[in-house]
Design a protein around this motif. Structure first.
Motif, PDB file in Angstrom:
ATOM      1  N   UNK A 290      -4.703   4.945   1.870  1.00 29.79           N
ATOM      2  CA  UNK A 290      -4.368   5.354   3.233  1.00 29.79           C
ATOM      3  C   UNK A 290      -5.004   4.428   4.266  1.00 29.79           C
ATOM      4  N   UNK A 291      -6.229   3.999   3.988  1.00 20.66           N
ATOM      5  CA  UNK A 291      -6.947   3.096   4.894  1.00 20.66           C
ATOM      6  C   UNK A 291      -6.204   1.774   5.038  1.00 20.66           C
ATOM      7  N   UNK A 292      -5.813   1.190   3.913  1.00 25.55           N
ATOM      8  CA  UNK A 292      -5.124  -0.097   3.962  1.00 25.55           C
ATOM      9  C   UNK A 292      -3.726   0.027   4.561  1.00 25.55           C
ATOM     10  N   UNK A 293      -3.072   1.158   4.327  1.00 26.06           N
ATOM     11  CA  UNK A 293      -1.775   1.374   4.974  1.00 26.06           C
ATOM     12  C   UNK A 293      -1.929   1.407   6.500  1.00 26.06           C
ATOM     13  N   UNK A 294      -2.976   2.052   6.953  1.00 27.65           N
ATOM     14  CA  UNK A 294      -3.202   2.136   8.401  1.00 27.65           C
ATOM     15  C   UNK A 294      -3.501   0.760   8.990  1.00 27.65           C
ATOM     16  N   UNK A 295      -4.266  -0.050   8.259  1.00 29.83           N
ATOM     17  CA  UNK A 295      -4.551  -1.415   8.717  1.00 29.83           C
ATOM     18  C   UNK A 295      -3.251  -2.213   8.810  1.00 29.83           C
ATOM     19  N   UNK A 296      -2.430  -2.132   7.766  1.00 25.76           N
ATOM     20  CA  UNK A 296      -1.153  -2.855   7.783  1.00 25.76           C
ATOM     21  C   UNK A 296      -0.249  -2.366   8.905  1.00 25.76           C
TER      22      UNK A 296
END
Length: 338
Positions: A290-296
């Motif tokens: 979820x963290x990396x999706x938000x960054x992307x």
């Protein structure tokens, strides 16, 4: 596999990898009925060039250097007084490369320079017989482990720099450090005002997925820095439709640094603790996902807005590459990237 990679995308990738449409047509993926996605249109300088009846494009570089391009792959060679120096031998060009060389000279191939160990670039080398082969020591190590007869071991290896003189032509080989792959080198041909480095700068295009399984994303940036300093007119990057220029190196470098810094800012502004609160206690992978999706989600629209009409494919792999950079910021934690 991403649902963005449709049947048409698979066929295009297959052509670039030297696979035929027939081989892909029989795959399960070829049976999909998913509508083709809408990608940003290709900028003019990224569009394919007409291919002559021979089935390949032969570009002349300087007075003795040539590059063969077909099916999304390319490799150069230099004609010297005593023989031909070939830089890589892609298996996808196995038929057209000897034909292209014969069009300009009857001299034999006497030397092959390996840019790096990846099979799509050098797994056609065995066809040229017992020639003198030069590679970085890391490339030799990888080839030895792979035990692929199509990639013969190099005759000589080097660590930092190697100067090759053949028939009045000079080749300056240098290693900028781990980048796309450990052992991936810069090949400068000063008399032809040209440079070769595979899979780092793709003229007219944003980077491929994870820069082609890059061993080091910070090293990709360092490699761009080294290329940008060379006094050249022509650049050979190994893929897609055309040769490059110093402007292409600059555009690729600017994009890569912009993506790095934009991702760095997004990481700083996106608290990972907020995503641990959204998953089952202890579910590390879920929180990071979820963290990396938000960054992307933060990075992708910015990069498309700034670069979508300048480089091809900005809308394809930017999300994935932003995630790769986010992981690199956590694990590599470089202090030399400004």
């Amino acid at each position: 596999m991403s649902d963005r990679l449709t049947r048409r995308g698979m066929l295009a990738f297959g052509a670039a990898a030297g696979l035929g449409a027939t081989a892909l047509a029989g795959s399960a993926y070829a049976q999909t009925t998913t509508p083709a996605p809408k990608f940003l249109p290709l900028p003019l300088e990224a569009k394919p060039r007409p291919v002559p009846a021979e089935g390949y494009i032969l570009d002349r570089i300087g007075d003795a250097m040539y590059a063969v391009t077909a099916g999304g792959n390319q490799t150069p060679f230099v004609v010297t007084r005593t023989g031909v120096v070939l830089i890589d031998a892609p298996p996808s060009l196995a038929t057209v490369l000897p034909s292209a060389i014969r069009r300009v000279t009857d001299k034999p191939v006497t030397h092959v320079i390996y840019s790096h160990s990846h099979a799509d670039h050098i797994a056609g080398a065995a066809a040229f017989g017992d020639v003198f082969r030069i590679a970085h020591e890391e490339t030799a190590r990888t080839i030895r482990v792979a035990r692929d007869p199509n990639r013969p071991m190099p005759t000589v290896t080097f660590r930092d720099r190697y100067r090759l003189n053949v028939g009045g032509q000079h080749f300056e080989l240098s290693y900028p450090g781990v980048n796309h792959e450990a052992g991936n080198i810069i090949i400068h041909v000063p008399q032809q005002r040209a440079a070769v480095m595979m899979d780092v700068v793709i003229p007219g295009w944003a980077p491929f997925l994870n820069w082609g399984t890059a061993d080091s994303v910070p090293g990709i940036l360092t490699a761009h820095d080294g290329l940008a300093k060379l006094p050249i007119e022509t650049f050979v990057g190994g893929h897609i439709h055309r040769l490059g220029t110093p402007r292409d190196i600059k555009d690729s470098r600017d994009f890569s640094y912009d993506l790095w810094h934009t991702t760095q800012r997004a990481v700083a502004e996106t608290r990972i603790g907020d995503y641990f609160a959204q998953v089952e206690p202890g579910h590390q992978w879920g929180a990071f996902k979820l963290h990396y999706q938000a960054i992307a989600d933060r990075v992708e629209p910015e990069m498309i807005q700034r670069w979508g009409d300048k480089l091809a494919g900005v809308d394809i792999w930017t999300r994935d590459n932003a995630t790769t950079i986010a992981v690199s910021l956590l694990l590599d934690a470089p202090r030399n990237v400004q």
